[in-house]
Write an enzyme that holds these catalytic residues in place. Structure first.
Site, short mmCIF file in Angstrom:
data_model
loop_
_atom_site.label_atom_id
_atom_site.label_comp_id
_atom_site.label_asym_id
_atom_site.label_seq_id
_atom_site.Cartn_x
_atom_site.Cartn_y
_atom_site.Cartn_z
N ALA A 211 0.76 -1.16 0.02
CA ALA A 211 0.22 0.12 0.30
C ALA A 211 0.87 1.30 -0.27
O ALA A 211 2.06 1.37 -0.14
CB ALA A 211 -0.80 0.07 1.23
N ASN A 212 0.28 2.40 0.15
CA ASN A 212 1.06 3.69 0.26
C ASN A 212 0.46 4.75 1.12
O ASN A 212 -0.80 4.24 1.60
CB ASN A 212 1.31 4.37 -1.30
CG ASN A 212 -0.03 4.59 -1.89
OD1 ASN A 212 -0.66 5.41 -1.46
ND2 ASN A 212 -0.20 4.03 -3.00
N ARG A 213 0.60 5.75 1.52
CA ARG A 213 0.32 6.70 2.45
C ARG A 213 -0.72 7.52 1.95
O ARG A 213 -1.23 8.51 2.86
CB ARG A 213 1.56 7.23 3.09
CG ARG A 213 2.66 6.76 3.67
CD ARG A 213 3.68 7.65 4.37
NE ARG A 213 4.90 7.12 4.83
CZ ARG A 213 5.16 6.08 5.47
NH1 ARG A 213 3.89 6.16 6.32
NH2 ARG A 213 6.10 5.66 5.91
#
Ligand code: CTP
Length: 401
Positions: A211-213
């Site tokens: 995932a990412n932020r």
């Protein structure tokens, strides 16, 4: 008449500005509105229910546990049977109750039970308005989508003190009511828009993912703004924890490939704004079973495969929208990389931002962007993500007018 047959529940709380509510009722009625008044105990110390009732088009409601009123209409119906709830004047105390969800009298109970738009005209001493507690409550209420008109600056009725805190003038309040009920101008009416937002989750096995932020805050704000301007908006969102924006069709997806399919299914549209932080890679050959660690064996290698580039696909599509806008999350050479992306992805504009961790943009509430278009570049000052959405909304409108 601009407010013909609009049903306004007017809550009057206790303050010297309550005397202006009499004029306010008159102004609202002149424009065709029906005004149903609710008075707090404090309000009745400043103006009498008799005076308010004489000007309004309904009886005055004051008690939460009035057997007669509850049988007749009830506080839940009071909270719902209207087009708008207007609080004028709103005291610091009533704002504090609203911000904290208290319901200990008729007015606060109605405000907790309502699903109608709420417009607040605060009136209080400047020190009370400036107090950190009131600042916090104000911010909470704004985040809860409560609208405000005023307060204005000037002399206080009690004399001697000046500053921000005076209730907005009745005509100003009437104008705010009109703007809210009419929803303002709709320059994008009849236009269709697709917006992507949030991160994507790329599964490794049934329990793990990459995932990412991204929080979705910027994409969701843009979708809401385009809808507010009258566009028919579909928002394709990756997994986020923020609420769905109002007036928008939301399609929830996890993976980049699902996001692409959902986006392409909406074409043709007039406007595409691709804000999602789409994972560039997915895991090749994901495991149907949870990958187990085996004692003595090396960690499993992760094989990655390239994900479809959704912006690029849309930017070069046979049904390309008239206006295609992308974002460029960069940590270096922001302008140069942004310009390259504009070309490569076939976008009309790229909003490039520096997402180096020190900027706090990814996941935060503020954004500093550089608008890169075919005709040139423009640096936007640091602003809230909502303000970025509004400025982008104006850019979109200018394209279609
Ligand atoms: N985007 C997309 N689909 C992808 C990757 C990106 O639609 N698979 C869109 C994003 O929504 C954004 C823009 O492309 O509008 C830029 O994304 P970014 O990740 O910054 O650029 P990349 O294409 O990944 O380029 P690079 O890896 O060189 O930064």
């Amino acid at each position: 008449m601009t407010l013909q047959d609009k049903r306004i529940l007017l809550i009057i709380s206790g303050g010297i500005a309550a005397y202006k509510s009499l004029d306010l009722i008159r102004r609202l009625r002149e424009r065709g509105a029906n005004v149903r008044p609710v008075m707090t105990a404090g309000a009745q110390a400043f103006v009498t229910p008799l005076a308010v009732g004489a000007l309004a088009s309904d009886k005055v409601f004051t008690e939460l546990f009035s057997r007669e009123d509850e049988q007749d209409i009830g506080h839940i119906r009071l909270a719902r049977d209207c087009d708008l709830i207007l609080i004028a004047p709103a005291t610091a105390d009533l704002m504090a109750k609203m911000a904290n969800g208290l319901a200990d009298d008729l007015a606060s109970t109605i405000l907790l039970a309502t699903d109608r738009p709420v417009l607040v005209a605060p009136a209080m001493n400047p020190k009370m308005w400036a107090h950190p507690a009131t600042r916090r409550n104000h911010a909470t209420l704004v985040a809860d989508d409560i609208r405000f008109v005023g307060p204005a600056s000037g002399e206080m009725a009690e004399g001697g003190e000046a500053g921000e805190g005076r209730m907005a003038e009745p005509l100003e309040i009437v104008a705010a009511v009109e703007a809210l009920l009419e929803g303002g101008p709709k320059p994008l009416a009849g236009r269709r828009a697709i917006v992507t937002s949030g991160p994507t989750h790329e599964p490794i096995d049934p329990v793990r993912y990459i995932a990412n932020r991204s929080s979705g805050k910027q994409g969701h704000a843009i979708a809401a703004e385009l809808a507010r301007l009258g566009a028919q908006v579909t928002l394709v969102s990756g997994p986020v924890t923020i609420p769905d924006p109002k007036g928008v069709t939301v399609i929830r997806v996890e993976r980049a490939e699902e996001m692409r399919d959902a986006v392409l299914a909406t074409l043709p549209v007039d406007i595409a704004v691709m804000v999602a932080a789409v994972a560039d890679w997915r895991v090749a050959g994901t495991s149907g079973d949870k990958i187990k660690k085996k004692p003595g064996e090396a960690p499993p290698p992760l094989q990655l495969a390239e994900n479809p580039d959704i912006l690029k696909t849309v930017g070069h599509h046979a049904d390309r929208p008239r206006l295609v806008i992308g974002f460029a999350a960069e940590t270096q050479n922001v302008a140069e990389n942004g310009r390259a992306k504009l070309e490569r992805k076939g976008a009309d504009y790229i909003l490039a931002n520096d997402v180096s961790s020190h900027t706090g943009i990814m996941g935060g509430d503020r954004n500093t962007v550089k608008l890169i278009g075919r005709a040139g570049e423009e640096d936007w000052p640091d602003m809230g993500k909502q303000a970025v959405a509004e400025r982008l909304g104006r850019l979109v409108v200018s394209h279609f007018s």
